[in-house]
Design a protein around this motif. Structure first.
Motif, PDB file in Angstrom:
ATOM      1  N   UNK A  76       0.473  -1.258   0.062  1.00 18.33           N
ATOM      2  CA  UNK A  76      -0.179  -0.214  -0.305  1.00 18.33           C
ATOM      3  C   UNK A  76       0.714   1.168   0.562  1.00 18.33           C
ATOM      4  N   UNK A  77       2.018   1.291   0.465  1.00 17.72           N
ATOM      5  CA  UNK A  77       3.016   2.080   0.108  1.00 17.72           C
ATOM      6  C   UNK A  77       4.124   1.587  -1.066  1.00 17.72           C
ATOM      7  N   UNK A  78       3.936   1.526  -1.419  1.00 22.20           N
ATOM      8  CA  UNK A  78       4.843   0.633  -2.591  1.00 22.20           C
ATOM      9  C   UNK A  78       6.624   1.055  -2.854  1.00 22.20           C
ATOM     10  N   UNK A  79       6.240   2.883  -2.186  1.00 16.89           N
ATOM     11  CA  UNK A  79       7.502   2.899  -3.273  1.00 16.89           C
ATOM     12  C   UNK A  79       9.289   3.267  -1.828  1.00 16.89           C
ATOM     13  N   UNK A  80       8.454   2.392  -0.400  1.00 18.30           N
ATOM     14  CA  UNK A  80       8.995   2.403   1.426  1.00 18.30           C
ATOM     15  C   UNK A  80       9.694   1.303   2.152  1.00 18.30           C
ATOM     16  N   UNK A  81      10.309   1.221   2.325  1.00 20.36           N
ATOM     17  CA  UNK A  81      10.335   0.362   2.779  1.00 20.36           C
ATOM     18  C   UNK A  81      10.138   0.691   4.317  1.00 20.36           C
ATOM     19  N   UNK A  82      10.356  -0.163   5.370  1.00 18.28           N
ATOM     20  CA  UNK A  82      10.570   0.100   6.676  1.00 18.28           C
ATOM     21  C   UNK A  82      11.694  -0.515   7.663  1.00 18.28           C
ATOM     22  N   UNK A  83      12.481  -0.105   8.569  1.00 23.10           N
ATOM     23  CA  UNK A  83      13.227  -1.102   9.336  1.00 23.10           C
ATOM     24  C   UNK A  83      13.566   0.161  10.238  1.00 23.10           C
ATOM     25  N   UNK A  84      12.686  -1.141  11.121  1.00 26.69           N
ATOM     26  CA  UNK A  84      13.063  -1.113  12.776  1.00 26.69           C
ATOM     27  C   UNK A  84      14.296  -1.941  13.777  1.00 26.69           C
ATOM     28  N   UNK A  85      15.123  -1.006  14.351  1.00 28.81           N
ATOM     29  CA  UNK A  85      16.616  -1.079  14.731  1.00 28.81           C
ATOM     30  C   UNK A  85      16.530  -2.111  16.596  1.00 28.81           C
ATOM     31  N   UNK A  86      16.312  -2.429  16.677  1.00 27.99           N
ATOM     32  CA  UNK A  86      15.973  -2.827  18.113  1.00 27.99           C
ATOM     33  C   UNK A  86      17.110  -3.479  18.737  1.00 27.99           C
ATOM     34  N   UNK A  87      17.303  -2.589  19.922  1.00 29.64           N
ATOM     35  CA  UNK A  87      18.396  -3.239  20.998  1.00 29.64           C
ATOM     36  C   UNK A  87      17.832  -4.105  22.107  1.00 29.64           C
ATOM     37  N   UNK A  88      18.517  -4.376  22.544  1.00 28.79           N
ATOM     38  CA  UNK A  88      18.215  -5.702  23.325  1.00 28.79           C
ATOM     39  C   UNK A  88      17.226  -5.235  24.872  1.00 28.79           C
ATOM     40  N   UNK A  89      18.131  -4.033  25.001  1.00 29.93           N
ATOM     41  CA  UNK A  89      18.153  -3.374  26.105  1.00 29.93           C
ATOM     42  C   UNK A  89      17.036  -1.771  26.150  1.00 29.93           C
ATOM     43  N   UNK A  90      16.618  -1.540  25.121  1.00 34.16           N
ATOM     44  CA  UNK A  90      16.193  -0.367  25.186  1.00 34.16           C
ATOM     45  C   UNK A  90      14.953  -0.255  23.903  1.00 34.16           C
ATOM     46  N   UNK A  91      14.006   0.927  23.829  1.00 25.12           N
ATOM     47  CA  UNK A  91      13.071   0.895  22.262  1.00 25.12           C
ATOM     48  C   UNK A  91      13.833   1.151  21.159  1.00 25.12           C
ATOM     49  N   UNK A  92      12.970   0.418  20.393  1.00 29.96           N
ATOM     50  CA  UNK A  92      14.136   0.928  18.723  1.00 29.96           C
ATOM     51  C   UNK A  92      13.672   2.012  18.015  1.00 29.96           C
ATOM     52  N   UNK A  93      13.799   2.452  17.004  1.00 35.21           N
ATOM     53  CA  UNK A  93      13.830   3.680  16.527  1.00 35.21           C
ATOM     54  C   UNK A  93      13.694   2.872  14.757  1.00 35.21           C
ATOM     55  N   UNK A  94      12.741   3.611  14.491  1.00 35.74           N
ATOM     56  CA  UNK A  94      12.357   3.049  13.078  1.00 35.74           C
ATOM     57  C   UNK A  94      13.206   4.211  11.745  1.00 35.74           C
ATOM     58  N   UNK A  95      12.727   3.943  10.594  1.00 37.18           N
ATOM     59  CA  UNK A  95      13.105   4.165   9.692  1.00 37.18           C
ATOM     60  C   UNK A  95      13.008   3.930   8.011  1.00 37.18           C
ATOM     61  N   UNK A  96      12.129   4.897   8.003  1.00 41.40           N
ATOM     62  CA  UNK A  96      11.368   4.828   6.312  1.00 41.40           C
ATOM     63  C   UNK A  96      12.241   5.178   5.664  1.00 41.40           C
ATOM     64  N   UNK A  97      12.201   4.183   5.044  1.00 40.22           N
ATOM     65  CA  UNK A  97      13.149   4.006   3.115  1.00 40.22           C
ATOM     66  C   UNK A  97      12.819   4.081   2.482  1.00 40.22           C
ATOM     67  N   UNK A  98      13.291   4.372   0.183  1.00 36.09           N
ATOM     68  CA  UNK A  98      13.054   4.032  -0.386  1.00 36.09           C
ATOM     69  C   UNK A  98      13.405   2.395  -0.733  1.00 36.09           C
ATOM     70  N   UNK A  99      12.320   1.851  -0.903  1.00 35.65           N
ATOM     71  CA  UNK A  99      13.011   0.923  -1.759  1.00 35.65           C
ATOM     72  C   UNK A  99      14.575   0.256  -1.489  1.00 35.65           C
ATOM     73  N   UNK A 100      14.520   1.465  -2.711  1.00 38.27           N
ATOM     74  CA  UNK A 100      15.632   0.825  -4.151  1.00 38.27           C
ATOM     75  C   UNK A 100      17.029   1.255  -2.968  1.00 38.27           C
ATOM     76  N   UNK A 101      16.713   1.819  -2.185  1.00 36.51           N
ATOM     77  CA  UNK A 101      18.366   2.140  -1.569  1.00 36.51           C
ATOM     78  C   UNK A 101      19.025   0.848  -1.075  1.00 36.51           C
ATOM     79  N   UNK A 102      18.162   0.081  -1.119  1.00 37.82           N
ATOM     80  CA  UNK A 102      18.338  -1.061   0.012  1.00 37.82           C
ATOM     81  C   UNK A 102      19.029  -2.140  -0.606  1.00 37.82           C
ATOM     82  N   UNK A 103      18.618  -1.714  -2.277  1.00 39.99           N
ATOM     83  CA  UNK A 103      19.333  -2.751  -3.573  1.00 39.99           C
ATOM     84  C   UNK A 103      20.209  -2.517  -4.064  1.00 39.99           C
ATOM     85  N   UNK A 104      21.229  -2.539  -3.439  1.00 36.60           N
ATOM     86  CA  UNK A 104      22.783  -1.919  -4.059  1.00 36.60           C
ATOM     87  C   UNK A 104      23.388  -3.483  -4.440  1.00 36.60           C
ATOM     88  N   UNK A 105      24.569  -2.952  -5.049  1.00 33.71           N
ATOM     89  CA  UNK A 105      25.355  -4.472  -5.619  1.00 33.71           C
ATOM     90  C   UNK A 105      26.773  -3.801  -5.567  1.00 33.71           C
TER      91      UNK A 105
END
Length: 145
Positions: A42-71
């Motif tokens: 439903x939000x086709x250009x974006x991906x979300x990454x949540x970084x979840x440390x074991x001892x505190x609240x996570x942080x979410x980042x919304x990024x362009x999906x194609x940003x993660x497609x690196x070679x």
């Protein structure tokens, strides 16, 4: 549509993966951290990454999906950048650098599972067809209304 049909349709439009990442706290200190990668058609250009440390609240980042497609090279000119690399054991990895309000963090992800997850998102919404899934009239109405 029945409730189960609605949840099935939502599940077909959403892909999530949890992946063990390495957080490069400093040159000589690395910490394992969970990364939750999610994609919704439903939000086709974006991906979300949540970084979840074991001892505190996570942080979410919304990024362009194609940003993660690196070679090769660096992807992303802004607050989030990604590039392919090799881990300490020679395995192929993807580095993610995030910067915000005077702080920055560097994460390393194993490349194979990240590529598999990306491939599943492209199966759901092929590259180049993202704009076909957006209700442009509704978005324009929201902007102008």
């Amino acid at each position: 549509m029945a409730e189960n049909d609605e949840s099935d349709a939502a599940a077909r439009n959403y892909i999530e993966m949890h992946l063990l990442l390495t957080w490069w706290v400093s040159d000589d200190r690395r910490v394992p951290i969970i990364g939750r990668f999610s994609y919704c058609a439903d939000d086709p250009f974006a991906a979300e990454i949540e970084f979840i440390p074991h001892d505190c609240q996570g942080t979410r980042w919304r990024v362009a999906r194609d940003l993660l497609d690196v070679d090769f090279g660096v992807s992303g000119p802004g607050d989030v950048q990604a590039w392919a690399g090799n881990g300490t054991g020679g395995e192929r990895t993807v580095f993610l650098s995030v910067v915000s309000d005077g702080w920055s963090a560097l994460f390393e992800a194993p490349r194979a599972p990240l590529r598999a997850w990306l491939s599943a998102t492209y199966d759901l919404v092929p590259a180049g067809t993202e704009g076909d899934r957006i209700d442009w009239d509704r978005h324009l109405e929201q902007l102008l209304g």
